[in-house]
Structures are given as C-alpha cells and as structure tokens.
Design an enzyme around this catalytic site. Structure first.
Site, PDB file in Angstrom:
ATOM      1  N   ASP A 111     -45.417-104.403 -33.402  1.00  0.00           N
ATOM      2  CA  ASP A 111     -46.094-104.231 -34.686  1.00  0.00           C
ATOM      3  C   ASP A 111     -46.365-105.567 -35.374  1.00  0.00           C
ATOM      4  OD1 ASP A 111     -46.726-101.624 -35.027  1.00  0.00           O
ATOM      5  OD2 ASP A 111     -45.130-101.123 -36.431  1.00  0.00           O
ATOM      6  N   ASP A 132     -33.473 -93.077 -38.183  1.00  0.00           N
ATOM      7  CA  ASP A 132     -32.490 -92.792 -37.139  1.00  0.00           C
ATOM      8  C   ASP A 132     -31.538 -91.678 -37.559  1.00  0.00           C
ATOM      9  OD1 ASP A 132     -31.417 -94.353 -39.146  1.00  0.00           O
ATOM     10  OD2 ASP A 132     -30.855 -96.013 -37.846  1.00  0.00           O
TER      11      ASP A 132
END
Length: 537
Positions: free
Chosen positions: A143, A296
C-alpha cells in the site's frame, strides 16, 4: 499534618491577615474561609470519597482478573499443558504417490506501507520458509505511497521470483480500509481460492524457516481449530528504556493473557500477525472488516461466535520490532486502545445473542477480555495513581485502607512483571511509565466509545529495522532527548503532581511525596518527549 492541622494552618493565616488588612477585608477573608469549609465538607469530600470507592471496586476487579489469568497460565505450565500434549500435531509426511500434494496449499500474506527499513527482512524470511515450493504462495500487499519504496519492494519480489519462489506483488488504487482493506483486496485474487491456510506477517516480522512445519499441522489434524497464534520476540528490546518497558508489557500479554485464554476457553484476541488462519473460517466470518482499527480482534470475535476454537503456541517464536520512538509508540497504543472500544460497542449485542457460544465463554469474552482487561484496568491506573493519591494529600480527613493503598497495587504490578524476570529491577520505572500511558489509553478509549475525531485513524507504526546498525548518529545508550511536539495533558498532570508533592513535603510533612514526585517526573519525561530514540532525518 492531619485535617485539623491543615484547618488550623488556614485559620492562622486568616488571623495574621487581620493585622495586615482593614476590618472589611478581614471579614471578607473570614467569609471565604467559611465558604471553603462548607464547600469542602459538602462537595469535595463526598466526591473524593466516591472516587475512592470507585477505585476500590476497580482495583478488586483488576486484581481478580490478574489472579485468574495468572493461575490459569501457572496451571498450564506446572502440569505441562503444552499444545503438543493436548492437540494432535504430527508432522506432515510427503506421500510417495502424491508427492508434494500431501501438503496443503498455504498463502503467506505480508501487508506493508512505506516499509523502507524492513521490507527485505520480512519478504526474505517468508520466501525462506520450509514448505514445498509448488504448495506455497507469498503475497506482498503493498500500500506504499512512496513511489521509490514501491519500486524497491517490487524489485525485491522479482528477485525472489527469479529464485523459483511463487511470490505475488499486489497493489491497489487507494488505501481504503487501511490494513483490513488491503487484506480484503488480497483475498479477492483467483489464486487465493486454492489456499487452505493463510499465514500473516507484518512487515517487521521474521519467521524462522520451520514456522509453517510447526504451525500448519495443528490446523490439519484438528478440524475445530480456526487459528494458531505464535509468540512475538523482539530484536530491539535492549535499544533503550522505552523498548525495555514495552518488552515487560508484551511478555505478560503473551505468556499470561494469551496462554490463559487459549487454555481456559480456546479464545483470545488475534494479534494481527505471526498467526495462521484456516481460510474457510475467514470466509465464513465475513472476511476482513474495516469498521475499527482493531480488524484482527474483529475477525477473531466473529470467528469465535461461529463456534471455532483458537490455539496459542508460545513455544513458536517470531522475531519482530518494538516501536523505538515515543511518537510511534503513542500512535500504536492509541490504535490498540481506541479500536477495541469501537468494536465493543458494535459487538456486545451480537455476543449476548450468540447461540453457538457457551455462557462461560460469553462471560469471559465480555468481562475478562473487554471490560476488566482493556477498560477498567486503564481507568483504575489513571484514577488511582494520577488523581487519588495526589488528592489524598489535600483531603487527609478521608482515609484510604492500606490494602487499597499498598497491597493491591503492589500485587497487580508484580503480576504484570512475571513474564520478564530479567527486568524485575525496572519494575518501579515500568509502573511509573504505565501510569503515564494510562492517560493516553483512557483518552483513546473515550474517543473510541464516542467514535469521534481519530477513532478510525490508522497510523502505521514506524519501524527502524537496520537503521540502528547502519546510522551511528542514533545514540542508543542515551535515550532521553527532547524531540517532537509537547504533550500538554501529560505536562498539566505532571505539574499538578509536582505541586501536590511539594505541598505534602513542605506543609503536611507527609510521605506521599516519595511517590508523587517520581510520578510527576515520569509525566514530564513523556510530556516533553524525553524518552525513546531519536531518528535523524
């Protein structure tokens, strides 16, 4: 000096004023003293008593949670409840007829963003994993916005590709969803559909070559397991005092919190890296979600609600890097505190209504995992050490029991440091530092609950990688430097603590200043940015 002594001190000052001022001023001073007494007795003292009661309740909750986690992890260690003794984990053997097809297809994902200092370490470690080359895909999800770094990462992937590694370099048009969005995009590629298991590593993580051969068998032989989480170790723990403090906290997290969650109810929070997922579970749970900065933990909660179990294997260790600068550490802690509070708001009704989860597991998830560990612990630390103790100096007529004043804080602090015996001599410094950081964490928790401002802001934690070895301009032994902007809230509380300590020493002739003054110094150190390493531009 007791409460009556303090009042007599004020009365003596008032009487002395009579000789220095006119009768009108003297009357006014007497009225001010009387009004202060009334306000003190009717407003401030009851409020302070309420704070004490609140802290007593919070301290008991935190103590019970720490004792529970400690006993469970101790039980697992004493009775050798190692994962290898509980779960089947026989090594995968290559069949003569099937050959490498005996091994499941594994995808290794490495999400990164402008990771100039560490990209070679993580890619090199992933490409060196021991696994049949035709059954392994390494996926680098870049990214990066820096075009030079993008080119460097791409060249590194092409270098390993020429060595015969099946490595994919993937980019996207924007950073929508940050890490969660990056991983979600990575799952959309056609070649991922053939992968049964997904290993994930952040850009600063360096798994050993036998990582997959040790973790994947747990998932292959135990169809009820969704995740195998391994332990982090830190290559830069000795860089400075800041990293030593973090090591204490992180060792406790893995050796006690993760171990206890895995042993007691097969649930814990996924750490976002150094773990292996069953691909089926990620898809069943709805994939990666970017509604919070704790993507997460979000995935782990949704997988647990479907009835899947998790396993923590502390014997498998993966090298990683701790934030070495105060700015990077504060950004990380903001994300780690804000994300769970956003997630808690959204998930609490879903957890309560879940039909595939036992009542005991629901209780552990809501009370231990969220309320006691992430919220009450932070607020107790802030209120007790930074508000209750200094206010006690000005309200000496209000008594605090010794068990609340001394014993419970001492036990909680000792329990937090059991994971790092080599740093026991730093326990007082660690406590002072954690007390200061509780202010930052509480602020982040409130921002998360209100979903205001920076609630969903994602700032990638700065990594230094080999910078420490290659740039001698960074002075490792000397860790106290004034850099960056000041943190005014920490400075304000530091000033309040300093004044309280001086008043206790000079006027009350008490002993609270022995703690209050060092705590104020810790607040000033963080407020002025005088902790952590300096990285030259």
């Amino acid at each position: 000096m007791t409460y009556s002594n303090t009042i007599n001190y004020i009365d003596d000052s008032s009487r002395l004023a009579k000789f220095a001022f006119s009768p009108t001023v003297t009357v006014l001073l007497d009225e001010i003293v009387l009004s202060w007494r009334l306000i003190r007795e009717m407003v401030f003292v009851p409020t302070f008593q309420a704070i004490i009661i609140s802290c007593m309740i919070m301290s008991i909750i935190v103590l019970i949670e720490k004792l529970f986690l400690g006993l469970v992890s101790l039980y697992a260690k004493v009775f050798r409840r190692r994962p290898e003794r509980i779960y089947k984990c026989n090594s995968i053997v290559e069949d003569e007829e099937l050959g490498s097809l005996s091994y499941p297809m594994v995808l290794v994902q490495i999400p990164m963003y402008n990771e100039k200092e560490v990209y070679q370490l993580s890619i090199g470690a992933a490409c060196s994993l021991t696994w049949p080359a035709d059954r392994l895909i390494v996926q680098v999800l870049d990214d990066s916005t820096d075009l030079i770094i993008k080119e460097l990462v791409k060249d590194e992937c092409e270098k390993w590709s020429r060595k015969g590694i099946n490595i994919k370099y993937e980019t996207r048009k924007d950073r929508a969803g940050y890490k969660a969005g990056n991983l979600r995009e990575g799952m959309k590629h056609a070649y991922v559909q053939n992968c049964e298991y997904l290993a994930m590593f952040d850009a600063d993580f360096q798994p050993s070559p036998d990582f997959l051969t040790k973790t994947v068998p747990f998932l292959v032989h135990n169809p009820n397991l969704a995740l195998v989480q391994t332990r982090w170790t830190f290559v830069n723990a000795d860089d400075c005092l800041l990293t030593r403090m973090q090591e204490i906290s992180m060792d406790y997290h893995f050796k006690v919190e993760q171990e206890a969650g895995s042993s007691s109810c097969a649930f814990f929070g996924y750490n976002g890296t150094a773990g292996v997922w069953r691909a089926q579970v990620i898809n069943e749970a709805g994939g990666w979600n970017d509604r919070s900065t704790a993507e997460d933990m979000d995935l782990a909660l949704r997988a647990a609600l479907l009835g899947w179990d998790f396993l923590y294997v502390g014997g498998i260790k993966v090298k990683s890097e701790l934030p070495s600068t105060l700015k990077a550490y504060r950004s990380q802690q903001h994300r780690w505190s804000c994300g769970p509070s956003v997630l808690f708001k959204k998930m609490i009704p879903v957890i309560l209504l879940s039909k595939k989860m036992s009542i005991g597991k629901k209780f552990y998830m809501i009370y231990n995992f969220f309320i006691a560990r992430r919220f009450i612990s932070a607020f107790f630390t802030l209120f007790f050490f930074s508000l209750l103790l200094p206010l006690r100096i000005f309200f000496s007529e209000v008594e605090i029991p010794n068990w609340e004043l001394i014993f419970i804080p001492t036990i909680i602090t000792l329990l937090n440091c059991v994971g790092t015996p080599r740093s026991l001599h730093l326990i007082v410094i660690w406590m002072l530092f954690e007390n200061v950081m509780s202010l930052h964490r509480c602020k982040a928790i409130l921002i998360g609950f209100l979903e205001a401002g920076t609630a969903n802001e994602w700032i990638v934690t700065e990594k230094l990688g080999n910078t420490m070895k290659l740039k001698p301009a960074i002075d490792t032994p000397q860790c106290f430097h004034t850099v960056g902007r000041f943190h005014m809230l920490e400075l304000a509380i530091g000033a309040f603590l300093l004044l309280s300590g001086c008043f206790d020493f000079a006027v009350r002739k008490g002993y609270f200043f022995l703690f209050i003054i060092p705590q104020s110094i810790a607040y000033f150190a963080v407020g002025f940015g005088c902790i952590g390493l300096v990285v030259p531009n």
